[in-house]
Design an enzyme around this catalytic site. Structure first.
Site, PDB file in Angstrom:
ATOM      1  CE  LYS A 197      -2.809  -3.933   1.276  1.00 35.13           C
ATOM      2  NZ  LYS A 197      -2.602  -3.524  -0.100  1.00 35.13           N
ATOM      3  CD  GLN A 216      -2.531   0.034  -1.973  1.00 34.63           C
ATOM      4  OE1 GLN A 216      -2.136  -0.885  -1.264  1.00 34.63           O
ATOM      5  NE2 GLN A 216      -3.803   0.212  -2.266  1.00 34.63           N
ATOM      6  CG  ASP A 223      -3.175  -7.304  -4.073  1.00 38.28           C
ATOM      7  OD1 ASP A 223      -3.824  -7.603  -3.050  1.00 38.28           O
ATOM      8  OD2 ASP A 223      -2.772  -6.149  -4.317  1.00 38.28           O
TER       9      ASP A 223
END
Ligand code: NAP
Length: 294
Positions: free
Chosen positions: A52, A96, A119
């Site tokens: 990322k 995450q 997300d």
């Protein structure tokens, strides 16, 4: 059989994003900023977060990585999220997953400001997406829809079978394939308790496999001319590879590919598109595309 090249498509999209960012900077806007929170030292998560950061550089974004130890308390993590929610320089951030067992994942997700939830996992975004309203869409399903569009693969009125019903892949994928403005398909979702999974697959024009079971989809489950999208990425031991392992998809590629009109490889198919979609969401957040900036 045509191979769907996710790596090449993702690289092209990142260049498009970079060009847009350059224009934004030239017109006096600030650089888009994506932050990532990583709790603990899980190998897969470390690799994903590293990719990322690299993708942010390619797109011209600012990126920051907040590392927290595996024994971080839920309160400490929530305090970090609240800081990111309030930081005007941060356009979007991700936490995450998976998180260590002692932390309530849903509680953490609920604490993220939905306007920064790039997300697309906050209930506000998941709900708006299900209603077909503008929202951040979970990165993997968004990447798959983008691949189907870029390869001009017809989906309207087709029979699509989604294998897997997780909140981050299976469910949002099925919703997108169903919606008129996206897939406009007839959608069936199968999971570990489905009794007619093989029969459903055999009738499918499009199969999207997201179950995490290597080589699960075999040639006898796929009709001639089908489109097969393989989301699965399971680490399997491979003494011939330098790292000692390789990523294996949910589809038995060698025997399924000859029957397909289109198929994604693993790696190099869906994976690169997931990160690329996160970049698209971050750009949308920076532009206030779905929600006005506060
Ligand atoms: P998950 O949360 O573990 O969900 C797996 C789903 O598959 C569940 O709905 C489960 O059914 C179903 N399932 C498991 N075994 C099955 C079987 N034998 N037959 C039918 N259904 C079965 O996984 P996920 O997060 O959605 O991820 C799925 C796969 O995609 C994993 O390999 C993951 O690594 C990969 N992935 C890849 C990317 C990428 O960017 N390439 C991104 C995300 C995930 P139940 O609901 O009944 O348990």
């Amino acid at each position: 059989m045509k191979l769907i090249d996710g790596k090449m498509t993702a690289a092209a999209i990142k260049e498009e994003i970079k060009a847009e960012v350059d224009q934004m900077i030239a017109s006096g806007m600030k650089r888009p900023h994506l932050a990532a929170v990583l709790v603990g030292h899980d190998g897969g998560s470390e690799a994903y977060v590293k990719n990322k950061v690299i993708a942010c550089e390619k797109c011209g974004f600012k990126s920051s990585l907040i590392r927290m130890e595996a024994d971080t308390s839920e309160e400490q993590l929530l305090a970090c999220i609240k800081q990111l929610n309030e930081d005007d320089d941060v356009d979007g951030f991700i936490v995450q997953l998976p998180l260590p067992k002692h932390i309530d994942e849903q509680h953490v997700i609920n604490t993220i400001d939905y306007r920064k939830d790039v997300d697309g996992i906050h209930p506000m975004n998941a709900g708006r997406m299900a209603l077909g309203l503008p929202s951040f869409i979970s990165a993997t399903p968004l990447g798959i829809i983008t691949l189907l569009q870029r390869y001009n693969i017809p989906t309207s009125g087709k029979k699509c079978v989604v294998l897997g019903r997780s909140n981050i892949v299976g469910k949002p994928m099925a919703q997108l394939m169903l919606q008129k403005q996206h897939g406009d398909a007839t959608v069936t979702i199968c999971h570990s308790h489905s009794k007619t999974l093989k029969e459903e697959c055999r009738q499918a024009d499009i199969i999207i496999a997201a179950i995490g079971r290597p080589n699960f989809v075999t040639a006898d489950m796929v009709k001639e001319g089908a489109v097969v999208i393989d989301v699965g990425t399971t680490r399997v031991e491979d003494p011939e590879s330098k790292s000692g392992y390789r990523l294996n998809g949910d589809v038995k590629f060698d025997e399924v590919a000859p029957k397909c009109e289109y198929i994604t490889p693993v790696p190099g198919g869906v994976g690169p598109m997931t990160i690329c979609s996160l970049m698209k969401n971050t750009l949308a957040a920076a532009k206030g595309e779905f929600y006005a900036k506060s």
